[in-house]
Design an enzyme around this catalytic site. Structure first.
Site, PDB file in Angstrom:
ATOM      1  N   ASP A  72       0.829  -1.202   0.000  1.00 52.45           N
ATOM      2  CA  ASP A  72       0.000   0.000   0.000  1.00 52.45           C
ATOM      3  C   ASP A  72       0.852   1.235   0.000  1.00 52.45           C
ATOM      4  OD1 ASP A  72      -2.293   1.993   1.122  1.00 52.45           O
ATOM      5  OD2 ASP A  72      -3.019   0.307  -0.007  1.00 52.45           O
ATOM      6  N   ASP A 117     -12.634 -17.757  -9.775  1.00 55.91           N
ATOM      7  CA  ASP A 117     -12.510 -19.181  -9.467  1.00 55.91           C
ATOM      8  C   ASP A 117     -12.332 -19.433  -7.973  1.00 55.91           C
ATOM      9  OD1 ASP A 117      -9.949 -18.268  -9.066  1.00 55.91           O
ATOM     10  OD2 ASP A 117      -8.997 -19.567 -10.549  1.00 55.91           O
ATOM     11  N   HIS A 119     -10.111 -18.165  -5.866  1.00 56.45           N
ATOM     12  CA  HIS A 119      -8.782 -18.134  -5.257  1.00 56.45           C
ATOM     13  C   HIS A 119      -8.609 -16.869  -4.432  1.00 56.45           C
ATOM     14  CE1 HIS A 119      -7.564 -15.726  -8.920  1.00 56.45           C
ATOM     15  NE2 HIS A 119      -6.877 -15.083  -7.989  1.00 56.45           N
ATOM     16  N   GLU A 124      -4.378 -20.597  -6.019  1.00 56.01           N
ATOM     17  CA  GLU A 124      -5.243 -21.059  -7.102  1.00 56.01           C
ATOM     18  C   GLU A 124      -5.976 -22.342  -6.715  1.00 56.01           C
ATOM     19  OE1 GLU A 124      -3.716 -18.495 -10.468  1.00 56.01           O
ATOM     20  OE2 GLU A 124      -5.460 -18.817  -9.227  1.00 56.01           O
TER      21      GLU A 124
END
Length: 252
Positions: A72, A117, A119, A124
């Site tokens: 950040d 998906d 993740h 993943e």
């Protein structure tokens, strides 16, 4: 587990930012007691970050005694910990990152986003749900999604990345996951209405004692009507977590 449903992306972003602000202010961080905050990349948290910047500029929030793990721009660089994908020894880099988290006393609040998906970070489908910070091969869906950050040129998109593990995030004292947009609706459904499954790594957070999912209406399109109705019925309780918005000025 909490599911907070707001009408749109902007309101979801604002709710999340208020929650983060209140967590930090209530913690009363100081030189000998830093607040440790895990932060995601990607486009989903941008609205939340813009709000946090507003609170910082208005004096409601200070990041002086906040340590971040990931990235950040508005935090003191000395307190921002970012994995170096160009490190000579990638495993050593991952191990050092885990050690820095331990030295900080663990993560107080880990904010995450997810892919379509399911993740979280770059964990993943098929990732171990007890995984730690490591090198990970990226799925083609993730590479395609990230192409927008490389002028749409797939050849420029990295195929591997360093990522915190699911277990790393699960160790945080609290987790807040931001899920917005219709393209994330099936992932939200998998996250909260079906069982824990390593093919949908976000589902692991069903088992975390303090998880808050913050979403917009579009992200609820795959949920059962009774699920949406149940959690909307709790909004009067959830909104007490962000209203009023606490201020560093008032605390000090």
């Amino acid at each position: 587990m909490r599911l907070v449903i707001l009408d749109n992306y902007d309101l979801a972003s604002e709710w999340a930012a208020k929650y983060i602000c209140n967590c930090i202010v209530k913690f009363k961080p100081r030189q000998d007691r830093y607040f440790s905050l895990g932060l995601p990349t990607g486009s989903t948290p941008l609205g939340c970050y813009k709000k946090l910047i507003e609170y910082h500029k208005s004096g409601n929030l200070s990041f002086k005694y906040v340590k971040t793990f990931n990235m950040d721009e508005y935090v003191d660089p000395n307190n921002a910990h970012i994995l170096d994908g160009n490190a000579e020894d990638l495993q050593a880099e991952c191990d050092a990152f885990e050690e820095k988290i331990k030295e900080a006393g663990g993560i107080d609040l880990f904010v995450g986003g997810i892919g379509p998906d399911g993740h979280i970070a770059f964990n993943e489908p098929g990732s171990s749900l007890v995984s730690r910070t490591r090198l990970k091969t990226l799925a083609m869906d993730t590479i395609l999604a990230n192409a927008k950050y490389f002028d749409g040129d797939l050849s420029k998109v990295p195929t591997m990345a360093l990522t915190v593990g699911v277990g790393t995030v699960m160790d945080a004292r609290e987790v807040m996951i931001l899920i917005t947009g219709a393209h994330k609706a099936f992932a939200l459904y998998k996250a909260i209405e079906e069982g824990v499954n390593h093919m949908w790594t976000v589902s692991a957070f069903q088992q975390h004692p303090r998880t808050i999912f913050v979403c917009d209406e579009d992200a609820t399109l795959e949920l059962r009507v009774k699920t949406v109705k149940y959690f909307k019925g709790l909004m009067r309780v959830h909104n007490k977590l962000v209203d009023p918005l606490y201020s560093m000025t008032e605390e000090n």
